[in-house]
Design a protein around this motif. Structure first.
Motif, PDB file in Angstrom:
ATOM      1  N   TYR A   1       0.836  -1.208   0.000  1.00 44.05           N
ATOM      2  CA  TYR A   1       0.000   0.000   0.000  1.00 44.05           C
ATOM      3  C   TYR A   1       0.873   1.261   0.000  1.00 44.05           C
ATOM      4  O   TYR A   1       0.618   2.207  -0.763  1.00 44.05           O
ATOM      5  CB  TYR A   1      -0.910  -0.006   1.225  1.00 44.05           C
ATOM      6  CG  TYR A   1      -1.704   1.263   1.414  1.00 44.05           C
ATOM      7  CD1 TYR A   1      -2.628   1.684   0.457  1.00 44.05           C
ATOM      8  CD2 TYR A   1      -1.539   2.056   2.557  1.00 44.05           C
ATOM      9  CE1 TYR A   1      -3.365   2.861   0.631  1.00 44.05           C
ATOM     10  CE2 TYR A   1      -2.254   3.218   2.737  1.00 44.05           C
ATOM     11  CZ  TYR A   1      -3.161   3.618   1.766  1.00 44.05           C
ATOM     12  OH  TYR A   1      -3.879   4.774   1.936  1.00 44.05           O
ATOM     13  N   LEU A   2       1.923   1.271   0.818  1.00 44.60           N
ATOM     14  CA  LEU A   2       2.785   2.450   0.894  1.00 44.60           C
ATOM     15  C   LEU A   2       3.511   2.709  -0.424  1.00 44.60           C
ATOM     16  O   LEU A   2       3.850   3.850  -0.744  1.00 44.60           O
ATOM     17  CB  LEU A   2       3.809   2.271   2.020  1.00 44.60           C
ATOM     18  CG  LEU A   2       3.230   2.256   3.436  1.00 44.60           C
ATOM     19  CD1 LEU A   2       4.317   1.880   4.439  1.00 44.60           C
ATOM     20  CD2 LEU A   2       2.615   3.603   3.799  1.00 44.60           C
TER      21      LEU A   2
ATOM     22  N   ILE B   1       4.293   9.037  12.158  1.00 46.11           N
ATOM     23  CA  ILE B   1       5.466   8.989  11.272  1.00 46.11           C
ATOM     24  C   ILE B   1       5.032   9.557   9.921  1.00 46.11           C
ATOM     25  O   ILE B   1       4.734   8.814   8.981  1.00 46.11           O
ATOM     26  CB  ILE B   1       5.989   7.546  11.098  1.00 46.11           C
ATOM     27  CG1 ILE B   1       6.135   6.851  12.454  1.00 46.11           C
ATOM     28  CG2 ILE B   1       7.336   7.547  10.368  1.00 46.11           C
ATOM     29  CD1 ILE B   1       6.517   5.390  12.343  1.00 46.11           C
ATOM     30  N   PRO B   2       4.980  10.877   9.781  1.00 42.46           N
ATOM     31  CA  PRO B   2       4.495  11.481   8.530  1.00 42.46           C
ATOM     32  C   PRO B   2       5.295  11.072   7.304  1.00 42.46           C
ATOM     33  O   PRO B   2       4.778  11.078   6.187  1.00 42.46           O
ATOM     34  CB  PRO B   2       4.630  12.987   8.798  1.00 42.46           C
ATOM     35  CG  PRO B   2       4.665  13.122  10.290  1.00 42.46           C
ATOM     36  CD  PRO B   2       5.333  11.882  10.790  1.00 42.46           C
ATOM     37  N   GLU B   3       6.561  10.710   7.509  1.00 41.71           N
ATOM     38  CA  GLU B   3       7.427  10.346   6.396  1.00 41.71           C
ATOM     39  C   GLU B   3       7.316   8.871   6.027  1.00 41.71           C
ATOM     40  O   GLU B   3       8.169   8.330   5.304  1.00 41.71           O
ATOM     41  CB  GLU B   3       8.880  10.694   6.718  1.00 41.71           C
ATOM     42  CG  GLU B   3       9.480   9.936   7.895  1.00 41.71           C
ATOM     43  CD  GLU B   3       9.209  10.547   9.262  1.00 41.71           C
ATOM     44  OE1 GLU B   3       8.246  11.320   9.403  1.00 41.71           O
ATOM     45  OE2 GLU B   3       9.966  10.243  10.210  1.00 41.71           O
ATOM     46  N   LEU B   4       6.244   8.198   6.444  1.00 40.00           N
ATOM     47  CA  LEU B   4       6.134   6.750   6.281  1.00 40.00           C
ATOM     48  C   LEU B   4       6.196   6.313   4.819  1.00 40.00           C
ATOM     49  O   LEU B   4       6.862   5.329   4.487  1.00 40.00           O
ATOM     50  CB  LEU B   4       4.822   6.257   6.914  1.00 40.00           C
ATOM     51  CG  LEU B   4       4.673   4.748   7.073  1.00 40.00           C
ATOM     52  CD1 LEU B   4       5.731   4.191   8.017  1.00 40.00           C
ATOM     53  CD2 LEU B   4       3.274   4.406   7.602  1.00 40.00           C
ATOM     54  N   VAL B   5       5.525   7.026   3.931  1.00 39.50           N
ATOM     55  CA  VAL B   5       5.544   6.652   2.512  1.00 39.50           C
ATOM     56  C   VAL B   5       6.958   6.799   1.950  1.00 39.50           C
ATOM     57  O   VAL B   5       7.463   5.910   1.241  1.00 39.50           O
ATOM     58  CB  VAL B   5       4.546   7.495   1.701  1.00 39.50           C
ATOM     59  CG1 VAL B   5       4.731   7.259   0.208  1.00 39.50           C
ATOM     60  CG2 VAL B   5       3.115   7.159   2.107  1.00 39.50           C
TER      61      VAL B   5
ATOM     62  N   PHE C   1       9.640   6.606   3.580  1.00 36.58           N
ATOM     63  CA  PHE C   1      10.368   5.521   4.233  1.00 36.58           C
ATOM     64  C   PHE C   1      10.384   4.282   3.343  1.00 36.58           C
ATOM     65  O   PHE C   1      11.426   3.702   3.051  1.00 36.58           O
ATOM     66  CB  PHE C   1       9.590   5.209   5.513  1.00 36.58           C
ATOM     67  CG  PHE C   1      10.419   4.910   6.726  1.00 36.58           C
ATOM     68  CD1 PHE C   1      11.508   5.685   7.068  1.00 36.58           C
ATOM     69  CD2 PHE C   1      10.062   3.853   7.547  1.00 36.58           C
ATOM     70  CE1 PHE C   1      12.242   5.402   8.204  1.00 36.58           C
ATOM     71  CE2 PHE C   1      10.786   3.568   8.685  1.00 36.58           C
ATOM     72  CZ  PHE C   1      11.875   4.342   9.023  1.00 36.58           C
ATOM     73  N   ALA C   2       9.199   3.864   2.902  1.00 39.42           N
ATOM     74  CA  ALA C   2       9.063   2.653   2.086  1.00 39.42           C
ATOM     75  C   ALA C   2       9.712   2.837   0.715  1.00 39.42           C
ATOM     76  O   ALA C   2      10.406   1.947   0.217  1.00 39.42           O
ATOM     77  CB  ALA C   2       7.592   2.288   1.935  1.00 39.42           C
ATOM     78  N   ARG C   3       9.497   3.976   0.107  1.00 40.38           N
ATOM     79  CA  ARG C   3      10.033   4.203  -1.234  1.00 40.38           C
ATOM     80  C   ARG C   3      11.547   4.314  -1.225  1.00 40.38           C
ATOM     81  O   ARG C   3      12.225   3.824  -2.139  1.00 40.38           O
ATOM     82  CB  ARG C   3       9.387   5.459  -1.829  1.00 40.38           C
ATOM     83  CG  ARG C   3       7.897   5.262  -2.129  1.00 40.38           C
ATOM     84  CD  ARG C   3       7.244   6.505  -2.668  1.00 40.38           C
ATOM     85  NE  ARG C   3       5.844   6.251  -3.007  1.00 40.38           N
ATOM     86  CZ  ARG C   3       4.988   7.182  -3.374  1.00 40.38           C
ATOM     87  NH1 ARG C   3       5.387   8.456  -3.462  1.00 40.38           N
ATOM     88  NH2 ARG C   3       3.734   6.866  -3.657  1.00 40.38           N
ATOM     89  N   ASP C   4      12.080   4.959  -0.197  1.00 40.83           N
ATOM     90  CA  ASP C   4      13.544   5.072  -0.096  1.00 40.83           C
ATOM     91  C   ASP C   4      14.172   3.695   0.071  1.00 40.83           C
ATOM     92  O   ASP C   4      15.229   3.409  -0.501  1.00 40.83           O
ATOM     93  CB  ASP C   4      13.923   5.964   1.084  1.00 40.83           C
ATOM     94  CG  ASP C   4      13.671   7.440   0.822  1.00 40.83           C
ATOM     95  OD1 ASP C   4      13.527   7.823  -0.355  1.00 40.83           O
ATOM     96  OD2 ASP C   4      13.609   8.211   1.803  1.00 40.83           O
ATOM     97  N   ASN C   5      13.528   2.838   0.862  1.00 38.07           N
ATOM     98  CA  ASN C   5      14.077   1.500   1.061  1.00 38.07           C
ATOM     99  C   ASN C   5      14.033   0.705  -0.229  1.00 38.07           C
ATOM    100  O   ASN C   5      14.997   0.008  -0.578  1.00 38.07           O
ATOM    101  CB  ASN C   5      13.306   0.761   2.154  1.00 38.07           C
ATOM    102  CG  ASN C   5      13.848  -0.624   2.384  1.00 38.07           C
ATOM    103  OD1 ASN C   5      14.966  -0.813   2.842  1.00 38.07           O
ATOM    104  ND2 ASN C   5      13.053  -1.633   2.038  1.00 38.07           N
TER     105      ASN C   5
ATOM    106  N   ALA D   1      18.278   5.908   2.421  1.00 38.06           N
ATOM    107  CA  ALA D   1      17.964   6.923   1.413  1.00 38.06           C
ATOM    108  C   ALA D   1      19.215   7.553   0.829  1.00 38.06           C
ATOM    109  O   ALA D   1      19.166   8.162  -0.244  1.00 38.06           O
ATOM    110  CB  ALA D   1      17.074   8.003   2.018  1.00 38.06           C
ATOM    111  N   THR D   2      20.350   7.403   1.528  1.00 39.87           N
ATOM    112  CA  THR D   2      21.580   8.054   1.071  1.00 39.87           C
ATOM    113  C   THR D   2      22.640   7.067   0.584  1.00 39.87           C
ATOM    114  O   THR D   2      23.702   7.500   0.133  1.00 39.87           O
ATOM    115  CB  THR D   2      22.186   8.916   2.198  1.00 39.87           C
ATOM    116  OG1 THR D   2      22.661   8.064   3.266  1.00 39.87           O
ATOM    117  CG2 THR D   2      21.153   9.884   2.760  1.00 39.87           C
TER     118      THR D   2
END
Length: 278
Positions: free
Chosen positions: A22-23, A44-48, A50-54, A248-249
């Motif tokens: 879903y994310l 955790i507003p940055e949750l989406v 989070f998933a995309r960066d991973n 992410a980096t």
């Protein structure tokens, strides 16, 4: 939509694989999964992101390991298929690359097996990632993985799903001990340097009734790399700064590697690293 999925499936308890789907903007999830993600996002507003960066990190990591000549990948806790899956990234560099996906979620298995039907050198195995002997002795593994050649073990967003009583780090050490020199480990794990922030996320996910482990401190997760040599997280391979970094980096073409997000208000991140066995 229910008739698209395996029978006797629990649609009321959120699944980590479906929440992740879903994310990432997927469609193979249920209302319970969506509500769980929305509840998590309140804290955790940055949750989406989070998933995309991973997901993006995993693609870069597979590219890196493939470019180093590794042809075999064991993707543990593979999750639902999405764009740029492990075999697609690896086989774009080396068409002879072989990938064994392992997961126990019935939806992941149904969709994964459909994805790899026409893909030579790729298979999906239904198994608990903790059953290492069963995985390595399975017909799927024996048909794809040559134990005398280097293997890349992928642990993307997996170990934080395992509770301490499952000894996730001991499991990894036991698996790595069985690999030949030249093998690799790709890892990402949710961490926090703020105990309260980590505990909040852990307790929130467990409150859904979802089997999970916990957010861990970076120092705990770093023990996965004991006895291994970390690959530089810089795109040019320089030996500078931390080697396990915010996913992410890691080898991001436009960002320098950072141990943690530079925003001090961000209390959780996905620690990531790629390491090889001498």
């Amino acid at each position: 939509m229910a008739d698209r999925f395996p029978p006797h499936l629990d649609m009321d308890t959120p699944s980590i694989a479906r929440m992740y789907d879903y994310l990432l903007g997927g469609k193979d999830n249920f209302e319970a999964d969506r509500k769980a993600c929305e509840s998590l996002a309140e804290g955790i507003p940055e949750l989406v992101a989070f998933a995309r960066d991973n997901r993006a990190f995993l693609g870069r990591a597979v590219e890196c390991v493939s470019a180093r000549g590794v042809e075999q990948f064991l993707d543990l806790g593979a999750g639902l298929p999405t764009g740029e899956n492990t075999h697609q990234v690896a086989q774009a560099i080396n068409p002879g690359a072989r990938v064994l996906y392992v997961d126990h979620d019935p939806i992941v298995l149904a969709h994964g097996r459909a994805l790899v039907t026409d893909s030579a050198g790729t298979a999906f195995l239904g198994a608990d990632v903790r059953d290492v002997d069963d995985i390595l002795n399975s017909p799927e593994a024996e048909g794809l993985i040559d134990p005398d050649l280097p293997v890349c073990v992928m642990l993307g967003s997996l170990l934080h799903c395992l509770p301490d009583e499952s000894d996730p780090f001991g499991l990894v050490r036991g698996l790595v001990d069985r690999l030949v020199p030249g093998s690799y480990v790709i890892l990402s794990h949710i961490v926090s340097d703020d105990h309260a922030a980590g505990a909040w996320m852990t307790e929130k996910i467990l409150s859904f009734g979802t089997p999970w482990g916990r957010v861990r401190a970076p120092e705990e997760v770093a023990t996965v790399f004991d006895g291994l040599e970390l690959v530089s997280p810089w795109t040019d391979g320089r030996d500078q700064g931390p080697q396990a970094v915010d996913c992410a980096t890691w080898r991001h073409p436009e960002r320098d590697p950072l141990f943690r997000p530079d925003d001090a208000d961000t209390k959780r991140w996905e620690m990531a690293g790629v390491a090889f066995k001498h």
